[in-house]
Scaffold this motif. Structure first.
Motif, short mmCIF file in Angstrom:
data_model
loop_
_atom_site.label_atom_id
_atom_site.label_comp_id
_atom_site.label_asym_id
_atom_site.label_seq_id
_atom_site.Cartn_x
_atom_site.Cartn_y
_atom_site.Cartn_z
N GLN A 16 0.83 -1.21 0.00
CA GLN A 16 0.00 0.00 0.00
C GLN A 16 0.87 1.26 0.00
O GLN A 16 0.63 2.18 -0.78
CB GLN A 16 -0.94 0.01 1.20
CG GLN A 16 -1.87 1.21 1.20
CD GLN A 16 -2.75 1.25 2.44
OE1 GLN A 16 -2.27 1.09 3.56
NE2 GLN A 16 -4.04 1.45 2.22
N ASN A 17 1.87 1.32 0.86
CA ASN A 17 2.76 2.48 0.91
C ASN A 17 3.52 2.65 -0.39
O ASN A 17 3.67 3.77 -0.90
CB ASN A 17 3.73 2.38 2.08
CG ASN A 17 3.06 2.64 3.41
OD1 ASN A 17 2.06 3.35 3.47
ND2 ASN A 17 3.61 2.08 4.46
N LEU A 18 4.00 1.56 -0.94
CA LEU A 18 4.73 1.59 -2.21
C LEU A 18 3.83 2.05 -3.35
O LEU A 18 4.24 2.85 -4.19
CB LEU A 18 5.29 0.20 -2.49
CG LEU A 18 6.24 0.04 -3.65
CD1 LEU A 18 7.43 0.97 -3.51
CD2 LEU A 18 6.70 -1.40 -3.73
N ALA A 19 2.59 1.57 -3.36
CA ALA A 19 1.64 1.96 -4.41
C ALA A 19 1.38 3.47 -4.36
O ALA A 19 1.35 4.14 -5.39
CB ALA A 19 0.33 1.20 -4.26
N VAL A 25 -2.96 2.61 -8.24
CA VAL A 25 -4.25 2.41 -7.56
C VAL A 25 -4.65 0.94 -7.64
O VAL A 25 -4.13 0.19 -8.46
CB VAL A 25 -5.37 3.30 -8.16
CG1 VAL A 25 -5.02 4.78 -8.01
CG2 VAL A 25 -5.64 2.95 -9.61
N GLY A 26 -5.58 0.55 -6.77
CA GLY A 26 -6.08 -0.81 -6.77
C GLY A 26 -6.23 -1.34 -5.37
O GLY A 26 -6.62 -0.62 -4.46
N ASP A 36 -12.15 1.28 -12.19
CA ASP A 36 -12.24 2.58 -11.52
C ASP A 36 -11.71 2.48 -10.10
O ASP A 36 -12.18 1.64 -9.32
CB ASP A 36 -13.69 3.07 -11.47
CG ASP A 36 -14.18 3.57 -12.81
OD1 ASP A 36 -13.34 4.02 -13.61
OD2 ASP A 36 -15.40 3.51 -13.06
N SER A 37 -10.74 3.31 -9.76
CA SER A 37 -10.22 3.38 -8.41
C SER A 37 -9.44 4.68 -8.28
O SER A 37 -8.83 5.15 -9.25
CB SER A 37 -9.30 2.20 -8.11
OG SER A 37 -8.82 2.27 -6.79
N ASN A 38 -9.44 5.25 -7.09
CA ASN A 38 -8.65 6.46 -6.86
C ASN A 38 -7.73 6.32 -5.66
O ASN A 38 -7.17 7.28 -5.18
CB ASN A 38 -9.56 7.68 -6.70
CG ASN A 38 -10.51 7.54 -5.53
OD1 ASN A 38 -10.51 6.53 -4.82
ND2 ASN A 38 -11.35 8.55 -5.34
N ASN A 39 -7.58 5.06 -5.16
CA ASN A 39 -6.66 4.81 -4.06
C ASN A 39 -6.15 3.38 -4.14
O ASN A 39 -6.44 2.66 -5.08
CB ASN A 39 -7.34 5.08 -2.71
CG ASN A 39 -8.47 4.11 -2.43
OD1 ASN A 39 -8.78 3.22 -3.22
ND2 ASN A 39 -9.09 4.27 -1.28
N PHE A 40 -5.37 2.97 -3.14
CA PHE A 40 -4.86 1.60 -3.05
C PHE A 40 -5.24 1.06 -1.69
O PHE A 40 -4.78 1.57 -0.67
CB PHE A 40 -3.35 1.56 -3.26
CG PHE A 40 -2.82 0.17 -3.46
CD1 PHE A 40 -2.74 -0.36 -4.73
CD2 PHE A 40 -2.42 -0.60 -2.38
CE1 PHE A 40 -2.26 -1.65 -4.93
CE2 PHE A 40 -1.95 -1.89 -2.56
CZ PHE A 40 -1.86 -2.41 -3.84
#
Length: 90
Positions: free
Chosen positions: A23-26, A32-33, A83-87
């Motif tokens: 998550q931090n790396l993304a 996103v995902g 569709d995504s705007n975060n991880f």
């Protein structure tokens, strides 16, 4: 150019902070995902981002979060964009 992949990570990748690391790396790589543990001991990810950012992200994922983890292999399969705007961690 946007790329979207389903990623399966094999090795010692559960119980070692791998999802938090991913998550931090993304976020750092503008990916996103989501990431989640699977019952078979692998980690599954659905990821999307710029092709160059994706290469950077996957290279760092191969190294894992630290000395207690070990990535044996990564299987990458192209998927349709989503569709995504975060991880998220699931």
């Amino acid at each position: 150019m946007q790329k979207s992949y389903q990623i399966k990570v094999y090795g010692r990748v559960q119980g070692v902070g791998f999802r938090w690391f991913a998550q931090n790396l993304a976020q750092e790589c503008h990916i996103v995902g989501w990431v989640q543990n699977e019952n078979d001991g692998t980690v599954d990810m659905k990821i999307q981002g710029d092709a160059v950012d994706m290469i950077n992200f996957l290279e760092k994922v191969k190294r894992g979060p630290g000395p207690y983890s070990h990535v044996e292999k990564i299987v990458k399969q192209p998927i349709a964009s989503f569709d995504s705007n975060n991880f998220a961690i699931r």
